[in-house]
Design a protein around this motif. Structure first.
Motif, PDB file in Angstrom:
ATOM      1  N   VAL A   1       0.871  -1.181   0.000  1.00 42.15           N
ATOM      2  CA  VAL A   1       0.000   0.000   0.000  1.00 42.15           C
ATOM      3  C   VAL A   1       0.907   1.230   0.000  1.00 42.15           C
ATOM      4  CG1 VAL A   1      -1.782   1.291   1.209  1.00 42.15           C
ATOM      5  CG2 VAL A   1      -1.826  -1.216   1.235  1.00 42.15           C
ATOM      6  N   PRO A   2       1.041   1.928  -1.129  1.00 38.91           N
ATOM      7  CA  PRO A   2       1.942   3.086  -1.198  1.00 38.91           C
ATOM      8  C   PRO A   2       1.380   4.290  -0.455  1.00 38.91           C
ATOM      9  CG  PRO A   2       0.744   2.838  -3.255  1.00 38.91           C
ATOM     10  CD  PRO A   2       0.363   1.659  -2.406  1.00 38.91           C
ATOM     11  N   CYS A   3       2.247   5.251  -0.207  1.00 38.03           N
ATOM     12  CA  CYS A   3       1.849   6.489   0.463  1.00 38.03           C
ATOM     13  C   CYS A   3       2.618   7.646  -0.149  1.00 38.03           C
ATOM     14  CB  CYS A   3       2.132   6.399   1.965  1.00 38.03           C
ATOM     15  SG  CYS A   3       1.736   7.900   2.894  1.00 38.03           S
TER      16      CYS A   3
ATOM     17  N   THR B   1       2.932   0.653   3.519  1.00 32.84           N
ATOM     18  CA  THR B   1       2.930  -0.622   4.239  1.00 32.84           C
ATOM     19  C   THR B   1       3.042  -1.801   3.290  1.00 32.84           C
ATOM     20  OG1 THR B   1       0.498  -0.575   4.233  1.00 32.84           O
ATOM     21  CG2 THR B   1       1.604   0.186   6.234  1.00 32.84           C
ATOM     22  N   LEU B   2       3.553  -2.899   3.832  1.00 32.96           N
ATOM     23  CA  LEU B   2       3.569  -4.183   3.141  1.00 32.96           C
ATOM     24  C   LEU B   2       2.889  -5.179   4.060  1.00 32.96           C
ATOM     25  CD1 LEU B   2       4.647  -5.747   0.606  1.00 32.96           C
ATOM     26  CD2 LEU B   2       6.588  -6.435   2.043  1.00 32.96           C
ATOM     27  N   LEU B   3       1.713  -5.678   3.658  1.00 35.64           N
ATOM     28  CA  LEU B   3       0.937  -6.622   4.457  1.00 35.64           C
ATOM     29  C   LEU B   3       1.242  -8.028   3.956  1.00 35.64           C
ATOM     30  CD1 LEU B   3      -0.622  -3.811   4.218  1.00 35.64           C
ATOM     31  CD2 LEU B   3      -2.648  -5.068   4.904  1.00 35.64           C
ATOM     32  N   VAL B   4       1.738  -8.871   4.833  1.00 39.95           N
ATOM     33  CA  VAL B   4       2.281 -10.171   4.432  1.00 39.95           C
ATOM     34  C   VAL B   4       1.430 -11.319   4.975  1.00 39.95           C
ATOM     35  CG1 VAL B   4       4.311 -11.670   4.474  1.00 39.95           C
ATOM     36  CG2 VAL B   4       4.598  -9.168   4.449  1.00 39.95           C
ATOM     37  N   ASP B   5       1.158 -12.286   4.109  1.00 42.96           N
ATOM     38  CA  ASP B   5       0.548 -13.546   4.552  1.00 42.96           C
ATOM     39  C   ASP B   5       1.649 -14.502   4.981  1.00 42.96           C
ATOM     40  OD1 ASP B   5      -2.239 -13.274   4.300  1.00 42.96           O
ATOM     41  OD2 ASP B   5      -2.159 -13.611   2.140  1.00 42.96           O
ATOM     42  N   PHE B   6       1.571 -14.990   6.222  1.00 42.91           N
ATOM     43  CA  PHE B   6       2.487 -16.038   6.648  1.00 42.91           C
ATOM     44  C   PHE B   6       2.236 -17.312   5.844  1.00 42.91           C
ATOM     45  CE2 PHE B   6       2.770 -13.893  10.971  1.00 42.91           C
ATOM     46  CZ  PHE B   6       4.122 -13.570  10.839  1.00 42.91           C
ATOM     47  N   ARG B   7       3.162 -18.232   5.883  1.00 45.08           N
ATOM     48  CA  ARG B   7       2.981 -19.556   5.299  1.00 45.08           C
ATOM     49  C   ARG B   7       1.658 -20.154   5.787  1.00 45.08           C
ATOM     50  NH1 ARG B   7       8.036 -22.644   7.292  1.00 45.08           N
ATOM     51  NH2 ARG B   7       8.950 -20.594   6.895  1.00 45.08           N
TER      52      ARG B   7
ATOM     53  N   GLN C   1      -4.387   1.314   7.004  1.00 41.31           N
ATOM     54  CA  GLN C   1      -4.999   2.626   6.804  1.00 41.31           C
ATOM     55  C   GLN C   1      -4.449   3.634   7.808  1.00 41.31           C
ATOM     56  OE1 GLN C   1      -9.312   2.987   7.594  1.00 41.31           O
ATOM     57  NE2 GLN C   1      -9.484   3.895   5.557  1.00 41.31           N
ATOM     58  N   ALA C   2      -4.297   3.209   9.055  1.00 35.53           N
ATOM     59  CA  ALA C   2      -3.769   4.096  10.094  1.00 35.53           C
ATOM     60  C   ALA C   2      -2.320   4.480   9.807  1.00 35.53           C
ATOM     61  CB  ALA C   2      -3.884   3.425  11.458  1.00 35.53           C
ATOM     62  N   TRP C   3      -1.531   3.515   9.344  1.00 36.68           N
ATOM     63  CA  TRP C   3      -0.133   3.813   9.013  1.00 36.68           C
ATOM     64  C   TRP C   3      -0.047   4.812   7.857  1.00 36.68           C
ATOM     65  CZ3 TRP C   3       4.095   3.254  11.691  1.00 36.68           C
ATOM     66  CH2 TRP C   3       4.154   2.268  12.696  1.00 36.68           C
ATOM     67  N   ARG C   4      -0.934   4.685   6.891  1.00 39.44           N
ATOM     68  CA  ARG C   4      -0.926   5.621   5.769  1.00 39.44           C
ATOM     69  C   ARG C   4      -1.253   7.032   6.251  1.00 39.44           C
ATOM     70  NH1 ARG C   4      -3.553   7.780   1.257  1.00 39.44           N
ATOM     71  NH2 ARG C   4      -2.471   7.395  -0.715  1.00 39.44           N
ATOM     72  N   GLU C   5      -2.176   7.144   7.189  1.00 41.30           N
ATOM     73  CA  GLU C   5      -2.518   8.451   7.750  1.00 41.30           C
ATOM     74  C   GLU C   5      -1.349   9.043   8.528  1.00 41.30           C
ATOM     75  OE1 GLU C   5      -6.017   7.625   9.992  1.00 41.30           O
ATOM     76  OE2 GLU C   5      -7.314   7.447   8.215  1.00 41.30           O
ATOM     77  N   LEU C   6      -0.481   8.168   9.044  1.00 43.81           N
ATOM     78  CA  LEU C   6       0.727   8.631   9.733  1.00 43.81           C
ATOM     79  C   LEU C   6       1.846   8.972   8.754  1.00 43.81           C
ATOM     80  CD1 LEU C   6       0.838   6.122  12.737  1.00 43.81           C
ATOM     81  CD2 LEU C   6       0.610   8.608  12.923  1.00 43.81           C
ATOM     82  N   GLY C   7       1.627   8.667   7.470  1.00 43.57           N
ATOM     83  CA  GLY C   7       2.616   9.002   6.449  1.00 43.57           C
ATOM     84  C   GLY C   7       3.537   7.869   6.060  1.00 43.57           C
ATOM     85  N   TYR C   8       3.105   6.620   6.298  1.00 43.07           N
ATOM     86  CA  TYR C   8       3.946   5.457   5.998  1.00 43.07           C
ATOM     87  C   TYR C   8       3.272   4.537   4.983  1.00 43.07           C
ATOM     88  CZ  TYR C   8       6.996   6.622   9.903  1.00 43.07           C
ATOM     89  OH  TYR C   8       7.883   7.260  10.743  1.00 43.07           O
TER      90      TYR C   8
END
Length: 328
Positions: free
Chosen positions: A104-106, A140-146, A131-138
């Motif tokens: 998710v780019p920002c 994110t990379l959301l990863v599925d574990f094995r 969504q919260a991290w994007r509002e903080l200006g970051y």
């Protein structure tokens, strides 16, 4: 033969008692093996067994006899449902595990935060945090574990081998998305995997945000029995033993409270005051062993759930303050 059995029992009472005891030991261990397998091997489909608080006495008895049912966690929502643009990435570890992740780019990003989900969940459960991290200006990379979501496999090791997934995700992120050390954020099992990954590998990270990491695998196993209103000993210990055997490690040595001693980067540890899976005392024991700069924040009235979802304003405040201090 059957008629002679009572006579044999009467004349061989010690042998009978020994055989009965052996039968009980074998049965209890077989039951523990079955439960460990059910908790760490995802079913193809079906309905997930509810939490202890939602089960009736009859349902609890059934679970004790048959084990939990845990279908492979599936994607239920995407960033699009949260108004977020995203890119799907797939990468493979050296051992051949295939992972799926969402980037998710920002705009004018201050950095990258890699997010890791909890036990029996997938990256869809992290969308509120993204969504919260994007509002903080970051970004994110959301990863599925094995074994979860879009990643390959149908097994989980409760954070032990998932630490290798954290390493693989960080390597991918540094190779494809950023030149800077990332932030790592994990919830529950994800927090455990993050702590183990940093403790056992030469990972260059900016800071960690860990939410509800258990202190010892045996402790969180015991807490599950207490939640069912059952004595934990010796069943929790047997569960940990057989779970470790099935996944090639010692469950009694899978202890974030010990991993913490080798984590010297800044860490924010978050926990709910009503968390029955990770008590305040257990959270504090992990926190106290952290070797670097650290902060501990408890969320009043929150259980074993997303603290960001429970109190978004407090989560944003404490994370923003932590990042400010970590950057000083």
């Amino acid at each position: 033969m059957i008629r002679k059995l009572p006579r044999w029992i009467n004349s061989n009472r010690k042998a009978t008692a020994s055989l009965a005891l052996l039968a009980v030991v074998v049965a209890v261990n077989a039951l523990a093996f079955m439960h460990a397998h059910a908790m760490t091997h995802f079913a193809v489909d079906g309905e997930r067994t509810g939490g202890p608080a939602s089960l009736s006495t009859w349902q609890k008895a059934k679970v004790l006899l048959t084990g939990v049912r845990l279908p492979k966690p599936r994607i239920s929502e995407t960033p699009a449902e949260f108004g977020l643009s995203y890119h799907v990435h797939r990468f493979t570890s050296e051992t051949g595990i295939e992972y799926e992740a969402w980037h998710v780019p920002c705009p004018e990003s201050q950095g990258l935060c890699v997010l890791f989900h909890g036990y029996g969940r997938c990256k869809s459960s992290l969308l509120g945090e993204a969504q919260a991290w994007r509002e903080l200006g970051y970004e994110t990379l959301l990863v599925d574990f094995r074994g979860a979501g879009g990643s390959s496999g149908r097994e989980t090791s409760i954070g032990f081998h998932e630490a290798d997934d954290v390493v693989a995700a960080c390597e991918f992120a540094r190779r494809e998305l950023t030149d800077e050390p990332p932030l790592l954020c994990g919830r529950s099992m994800g927090a455990v995997a993050v702590l183990r990954a940093v403790a056992k590998n030469d990972l260059e990270v900016k800071a960690l945000i860990v939410e509800s990491p258990f202190d010892r695998l045996v402790s969180t196993s015991e807490n599950r029995f207490y939640a069912m209103g059952l004595p934990a000993f010796p069943f929790a210990q047997l569960l940990v033993f057989w779970g470790g055997v099935q996944h090639g490690y010692s469950g009694f040595e899978h202890n974030p409270v010990e991993y913490a001693e080798d984590v010297d980067c800044p860490v924010l540890l978050i926990n709910g005051t009503l968390d029955s899976r990770v008590t305040q005392e257990q959270a504090r024991s992990v926190f106290e062993n952290l070797a670097g700069r650290k902060q501990l924040v408890f969320f009043e009235g929150v259980g074993h759930e997303s603290c960001q979802a429970a109190d978004a304003q407090k989560w944003t405040r404490c994370v923003a303050e932590f990042l400010r201090q970590a950057g000083d």
